[in-house]
Design an enzyme around this catalytic site. Structure first.
Site, short mmCIF file in Angstrom:
data_model
loop_
_atom_site.label_atom_id
_atom_site.label_comp_id
_atom_site.label_asym_id
_atom_site.label_seq_id
_atom_site.Cartn_x
_atom_site.Cartn_y
_atom_site.Cartn_z
CD GLU A 33 39.62 13.53 -6.27
OE1 GLU A 33 38.48 13.35 -6.07
OE2 GLU A 33 40.71 12.87 -6.18
CB SER A 80 43.83 45.18 -39.08
OG SER A 80 43.83 46.01 -40.13
CE LYS A 119 50.24 43.58 -34.40
NZ LYS A 119 50.33 42.34 -34.89
CE LYS A 331 43.88 47.07 -28.16
NZ LYS A 331 43.58 45.74 -27.80
CB CYS A 473 91.80 16.50 -32.49
SG CYS A 473 90.85 17.88 -33.44
S1 IVH Z 1 43.44 45.18 -31.17
C1 IVH Z 1 40.16 47.48 -33.63
N1 IVH Z 1 45.38 44.23 -29.50
O1 IVH Z 1 47.10 42.06 -34.37
C2 IVH Z 1 41.30 46.70 -32.71
N2 IVH Z 1 45.29 43.18 -31.60
O2 IVH Z 1 45.90 44.32 -36.52
C3 IVH Z 1 41.56 45.27 -32.96
N3 IVH Z 1 46.63 41.55 -32.20
O3 IVH Z 1 45.25 40.60 -36.33
C4 IVH Z 1 42.99 44.59 -32.74
N4 IVH Z 1 47.82 41.50 -30.16
O4 IVH Z 1 45.06 39.56 -34.09
C5 IVH Z 1 44.70 43.93 -30.66
N5 IVH Z 1 46.71 43.20 -27.76
C6 IVH Z 1 46.25 43.25 -29.06
C7 IVH Z 1 46.88 42.33 -29.93
C8 IVH Z 1 46.27 42.41 -31.28
C9 IVH Z 1 47.71 40.84 -31.36
C10 IVH Z 1 46.84 41.04 -33.33
C11 IVH Z 1 45.44 41.00 -34.02
C12 IVH Z 1 45.11 41.90 -35.22
C13 IVH Z 1 46.54 42.51 -35.32
C14 IVH Z 1 46.21 43.88 -35.29
#
Ligand code: IVH
Length: 714
Positions: A33, A80, A119, A331, A473
């Site tokens: 569809e 980062s 992550k 965070k 074997c």
């Molecule tokens: S937060 C200011 N959350 O890990 C905060 N990063 O340096 C910026 N990553 O290259 C990043 N999962 O690509 C954040 N749940 C997540 C993440 C994440 C993977 C990667 C991101 C970055 C590195 C952190």
């Protein structure tokens, strides 16, 4: 104008269906569809190119190849985050302690509220929306300047091309909040927020493990067919990065990518009508309501103990996730506290990455051994210097067969990358060519069995070499005994591989029936065998004598006769002698038995030594209730394929499998388009997710039982 409105209406429908399919895993219409609508739109746009727009769903399919990617300066730098150095769970406490110190919180004060996230192991992406339309996708690059990969990112089904404000909306507003503790984030009413004029969403583009395996299968097939310039990918992250940085968007479109949102870039300020989030969690929920995939594993954590618990829980679940993660991220949740904490150099003080042991490691190949399986199959195995990878110590990695070993060109002495992720067995993914020691020789498959020295042959069209020694074997004999003794065959409790190894090596057992001639004396003479365990084994052997015909047939280890075939043979022929005497034609009458299987069964029973083994086992007292050749028992589930996942309230998985098979169903190990039903119990993992993605009917234990015939009718 009428036509423009019509086109817009189709686009809106397609956007909504794509969201339901890719993000919510709840498709509302069949694929066909969707395809029909899509083709209608394509035709209309082709006839009226002036009505084409960049956010049209037709733009997902690719476009013209580029010479190079344009640079994009990020309006807000892509930072980062700091990595917690302590990889133990205590790393979470260290982060909490730092945050509390910075905030000047004393011990007696309330805990800080965090958001715990996964992550994801992919690559960071900035998605820019203007007036709700995706206008640009850029990689992180050095954080200041990235690359414009918009064309490729448009092909990712999970990334919305156009956002809809739920309050005004067409469907994406009815999302149930995924986290039960939603209100704690402080964002009451956030799901009705309008999409701001400028919105940059940040997140991770990644490839699911099953998509990665399927992609590599496809690549291997292309290589085998002689395609030039094709290669397999080392891991999902590299495959995702390769797809994103692919200059030809048509190729990118064939590489299945996924996305999770976890943050923001530039957004219209609150003074100008933009959103004003008071917590990170509320922001994520809003992103979800606007159509972005947000991981269901994201949750609010109160204080260090919750962070520690999250780290441990996800560490345990890591293997069963459908995608790779390399850690978790914590965070600080309240935005006011994030502001107070601020940044050190280029990293926020309010977030930290807490890693898990790597899923890839370097090690060296100490030897390449060739192992002999039950059916004589020779498997080259790389013996590795022990290495801790993906949470376990790995010392072996299969090289599968001669072609695979040659393709990877693994040699003794080589430095290799070993990967262990998910429940996939450890694999050598590549060799570091510049570390090769001089004189290292290419691997060749031996032409003789390394155990019994019989000839090893590779048949036309087969990938494997096989030892022709049969039960002469000792390696095949050991495997044959283990096969017979396993739980789903005749089941001899406590007869494991170490013991079988000893029994065969000491020549106490030469053939299967010798098992039943074991005496206490012979056993007690073996190394490490206490009288008590010898006694237990004898009792287990005695118990195993009372078995069933399907178990016995399966236990004989006839090539191509798995459990399902053994069951089909038993119910078709009723008695063992009927099976032994059946011609190939008669065997072909059994459901599920094709020419290869029929021939294999016939060949097995044509060999005098195999019939002798069967006779001796019977003479030793192995027995079962024989039945009559099948009168047609009701098979209401014939032709249906089931997959079982998770833990059921009443039945064991084996019981459920037996009951389904008795009703004629096939029970498969993995979910595919051919699966008709998935029966899901508690803690169902990736199979459940896959079933949802494919729109397969889900059942619980009770619903499954309701499909089975009642006892009386059987
Ligand atoms: S937060 C200011 N959350 O890990 C905060 N990063 O340096 C910026 N990553 O290259 C990043 N999962 O690509 C954040 N749940 C997540 C993440 C994440 C993977 C990667 C991101 C970055 C590195 C952190």
């Amino acid at each position: 104008m009428d036509l423009a409105i019509k086109i817009e209406a189709i686009r809106t429908q397609l956007h909504e269906h794509a969201h339901r399919y890719y993000v919510l895993d709840e498709p509302q219409i069949p694929d066909a569809e969707y395809d029909k609508l899509f083709q209608e739109l394509q035709a209309l746009e082709a006839a009226h190119p002036e009505l084409q727009t960049p956010d049209s769903p037709t733009q997902r399919v690719g476009g013209k190849p580029l010479d190079a990617f344009a640079s994009v300066r990020h309006a807000v730098p892509m930072l980062s985050i700091r990595t917690e150095t302590d990889t133990e769970a205590t790393g979470a406490q260290a982060f909490d302690a730092r945050v509390r110190k910075e905030l000047g919180l004393l011990e007696l004060e309330p805990p800080v509220e965090y958001v715990a996230e996964l992550k994801f192991d992919g690559l960071a992406m900035n998605l820019r929306y203007e007036a709700g339309v995706l206008v640009q996708a850029a990689t992180r690059g050095d954080g200041e300047t990235g690359e414009d990969v918009t064309q490729n990112i448009r092909t990712v089904g999970q990334i919305p091309l156009r956002l809809v404000s739920p309050a005004l909306g067409t469907g994406v507003s009815s999302l149930p909040p995924e986290g039960a503790r939603f209100a704690l984030g402080g964002g009451s009413g956030v799901t009705s927020l309008a999409v701001p004029p400028i919105l940059e969403v940040r997140g991770e583009v990644y490839m699911r493990r099953d998509d990665f395996e399927a992609l590599n299968d496809k690549q291997r097939a292309k290589i085998a067919a002689g395609a030039k310039g094709e290669k397999t990918f080392v891991n999902p992250r590299n495959a995702a990065a390769g797809a994103v940085r692919q200059l030809d968007p048509n190729i990118a479109a064939q590489r299945p990518l996924s996305f999770f949102a976890y943050g923001l870039g530039e957004v219209t300020p609150a003074e100008q009508g933009g959103p004003n989030f008071d917590s990170h969690y509320a922001m994520l929920q809003t992103l979800k309501s606007w159509g972005f995939p947000v991981s269901g594993h994201t949750c609010i954590a109160t204080g260090a103990p919750d962070l520690v618990a999250f780290h441990q829980r996800m560490g345990a679940e890591r293997d069963s996730l459908p995608f790779d993660i390399d850690g978790v991220v914590y965070k600080v949740n309240p935005i006011a506290l994030q502001r107070q904490l601020g940044f050190v150099t280029r990293e926020p003080r309010w977030a930290v990455a807490h890693k898990y042991p790597a899923q890839e490691q370097l090690t060296t190949v100490q030897a390449i051994e060739v192992q002999v399986g039950r059916t004589g199959k020779l498997t080259p195995v790389a013996k590795l210097a022990p290495v801790f990878v993906g949470g376990v110590t790995v010392t072996n990695a299969t090289l599968h067969n001669e072609d695979e070993a040659r393709r990877k060109d693994v040699r003794v002495g080589d430095t290799v990358i070993v990967r262990r992720a998910g429940d996939v067995i450890p694999e050598v993914v590549s060799v570091l060519a510049d570390k090769r020691v001089e004189g290292a020789e290419q691997f060749t498959m031996p032409r003789h069995c390394p155990v019994c020295d019989s000839a090893a042959v590779r048949e036309e069209g087969e990938a494997d070499y096989r030892c022709t020694g049969g039960l002469f074997c000792s390696a095949q004999r050991k495997q044959a005994i283990l096969h017979y003794a396993q739980r789903r065959a005749v089941e001899v409790d406590g007869l494991g591989d170490k013991l079988v190894e000893q029994l065969v090596d000491a020549q106490v057992i030469k053939t299967l029936p010798d098992l039943y001639r074991l005496g206490l004396m012979a056993l007690a003479n073996l190394d490490r065998m206490a009288e008590k365990s010898a006694d237990n084994l004898l009792q287990a052997l005695e118990k195993s004598k009372q078995t069933t015909l399907p178990r016995f047939l399966f236990g004989l280890g006839i090539r191509h006769v798995g459990e399902a075939t053994a069951k089909a043979l038993a119910s078709h022929f009723g008695k063992l002698d009927n099976v032994i005497e059946a011609s190939v034609e008669k065997l072909l009458e059994v459901s599920d038995v094709g020419p290869i299987v029929a021939l294999s069964i016939r060949t097995f029973f044509d060999q005098a030594h195999n019939r002798e083994v069967v006779e001796q086992l019977r003479a030793c007292g192995v027995t079962w209730a024989e039945g009559e050749p099948a009168t047609q028992a009701p098979k209401p589930l014939a032709g249906k394929t089931f997959v079982l996942t998770g833990t059921f309230p009443n039945l064991s998985r084996d019981q459920a499998k037996d009951m389904l098979e008795a009703a004629g169903a096939k029970v498969a190990g993995s979910v595919s388009k051919k699966t008709d039903f998935v029966v899901a119990g508690a803690e169902a993992g990736s199979k459940l997710e896959k079933a949802q993605t494919l729109g397969i009917v889900l059942l619980d234990e009770a619903a499954m039982l309701a499909m089975l015939p009642t006892q009386e009718s059987l």
